[in-house]
Scaffold this motif. Structure first.
Motif, short mmCIF file in Angstrom:
data_model
loop_
_atom_site.label_atom_id
_atom_site.label_comp_id
_atom_site.label_asym_id
_atom_site.label_seq_id
_atom_site.Cartn_x
_atom_site.Cartn_y
_atom_site.Cartn_z
N VAL A 1 0.70 -1.15 0.11
CA VAL A 1 0.04 -0.04 -0.19
C VAL A 1 0.82 1.25 -0.18
O VAL A 1 1.64 1.34 0.87
CB VAL A 1 -1.06 -0.01 1.43
N LEU A 2 0.80 1.81 -1.15
CA LEU A 2 1.55 3.16 -1.27
C LEU A 2 0.63 4.27 -0.70
O LEU A 2 -0.41 4.46 -1.31
CB LEU A 2 1.97 3.48 -2.60
N THR A 3 1.13 5.31 0.18
CA THR A 3 0.38 6.30 0.52
C THR A 3 1.20 7.77 0.00
O THR A 3 2.47 7.92 -0.27
CB THR A 3 0.50 6.56 1.97
N PHE A 4 0.20 8.57 -0.74
CA PHE A 4 0.54 9.70 -1.64
C PHE A 4 0.21 10.76 -0.84
O PHE A 4 -0.83 11.12 -0.32
CB PHE A 4 0.34 9.57 -2.86
N ASP A 5 1.03 12.01 -0.83
CA ASP A 5 0.64 13.20 -0.48
C ASP A 5 1.04 14.36 -1.50
O ASP A 5 2.20 14.37 -1.55
CB ASP A 5 1.13 13.66 0.97
N ALA A 6 0.04 14.89 -2.33
CA ALA A 6 0.27 15.76 -3.19
C ALA A 6 1.16 15.24 -4.39
O ALA A 6 1.91 15.84 -4.94
CB ALA A 6 0.82 17.08 -2.68
N GLY A 7 0.84 14.05 -4.51
CA GLY A 7 1.57 13.59 -5.61
C GLY A 7 2.86 12.71 -5.32
O GLY A 7 3.48 12.12 -6.27
N VAL A 8 3.34 12.73 -3.95
CA VAL A 8 4.59 12.26 -3.68
C VAL A 8 4.43 11.14 -2.94
O VAL A 8 3.69 11.19 -1.81
CB VAL A 8 5.40 13.55 -2.83
N PRO A 9 4.91 10.08 -3.12
CA PRO A 9 4.74 8.85 -2.12
C PRO A 9 5.57 9.18 -0.83
O PRO A 9 6.74 9.42 -0.77
CB PRO A 9 5.48 7.85 -2.85
N VAL A 10 4.90 8.88 0.24
CA VAL A 10 5.50 9.19 1.63
C VAL A 10 5.48 8.27 2.47
O VAL A 10 6.18 8.16 3.59
CB VAL A 10 4.61 10.23 2.16
N ALA A 11 4.88 6.88 1.97
CA ALA A 11 4.84 5.72 2.81
C ALA A 11 4.61 4.34 1.92
O ALA A 11 3.91 4.46 1.24
CB ALA A 11 3.94 5.73 4.12
N ALA B 1 -6.91 10.73 -8.63
CA ALA B 1 -7.05 11.96 -9.41
C ALA B 1 -6.52 13.34 -8.47
O ALA B 1 -6.18 14.34 -9.18
CB ALA B 1 -8.66 12.19 -9.43
N THR B 2 -6.38 13.34 -7.32
CA THR B 2 -5.99 14.43 -6.58
C THR B 2 -4.74 14.22 -6.24
O THR B 2 -4.16 15.28 -5.76
CB THR B 2 -6.89 14.65 -5.10
N GLY B 3 -4.07 13.26 -6.26
CA GLY B 3 -2.52 13.08 -5.99
C GLY B 3 -2.21 12.66 -4.51
O GLY B 3 -1.34 12.46 -3.98
N SER B 4 -3.46 12.66 -3.57
CA SER B 4 -3.39 12.30 -2.26
C SER B 4 -4.24 11.14 -1.94
O SER B 4 -5.33 10.99 -2.22
CB SER B 4 -3.53 13.47 -1.51
N GLY B 5 -3.48 10.18 -1.18
CA GLY B 5 -4.43 8.80 -0.88
C GLY B 5 -3.46 7.73 -0.73
O GLY B 5 -2.36 7.92 -0.84
N GLU B 6 -4.21 6.41 -0.86
CA GLU B 6 -3.55 5.27 -0.87
C GLU B 6 -3.81 4.74 -2.15
O GLU B 6 -5.19 4.60 -2.53
CB GLU B 6 -4.12 4.63 0.47
N VAL B 7 -2.86 3.88 -2.45
CA VAL B 7 -2.97 2.77 -3.76
C VAL B 7 -2.53 1.45 -3.17
O VAL B 7 -1.04 1.67 -2.95
CB VAL B 7 -2.11 3.24 -5.06
#
Length: 88
Positions: free
Chosen positions: A8-18, A57-63
């Motif tokens: 699970v990749l976490t993104f904040d403003a399009g940048v992977p953070v976790a 779509a927004t660049g923030s969230g989890e994938v």
């Protein structure tokens, strides 16, 4: 045959953070995905990060990404700002 590797990749403003809740830099995320997939000197991790980012779509969230036999084979994206929740 090996089973797919999930992360699970976490993104904040399009940048992977976790990755799976562990804070990482972009380079660390790529290395971790390559390590889990059992590939060395491969661009699989960077491809997975890029494809996962495009799923938000927004660049923030989890994938949730699935890697199998050198390919990205699955994605489930979740975002607080999304109109839809495809994980349901």
């Amino acid at each position: 045959m090996n089973d797919p590797v999930h992360a699970v990749l976490t993104f904040d403003a399009g940048v992977p953070v976790a990755v799976d809740g562990e804070t990482v830099s972009v380079a660390e995320a790529v290395r971790e995905l390559n390590f889990r997939a059992g590939v060395v000197k491969s661009n699989l991790g960077s491809v997975a990060v890029r494809v996962a980012r495009m799923a938000l779509a927004t660049g923030s969230g989890e994938v949730d990404v699935a890697l199998h036999e050198g390919r990205v084979v699955g994605l489930v994206a979740r975002s607080e700002e999304s109109l839809y929740d495809f994980a349901s």
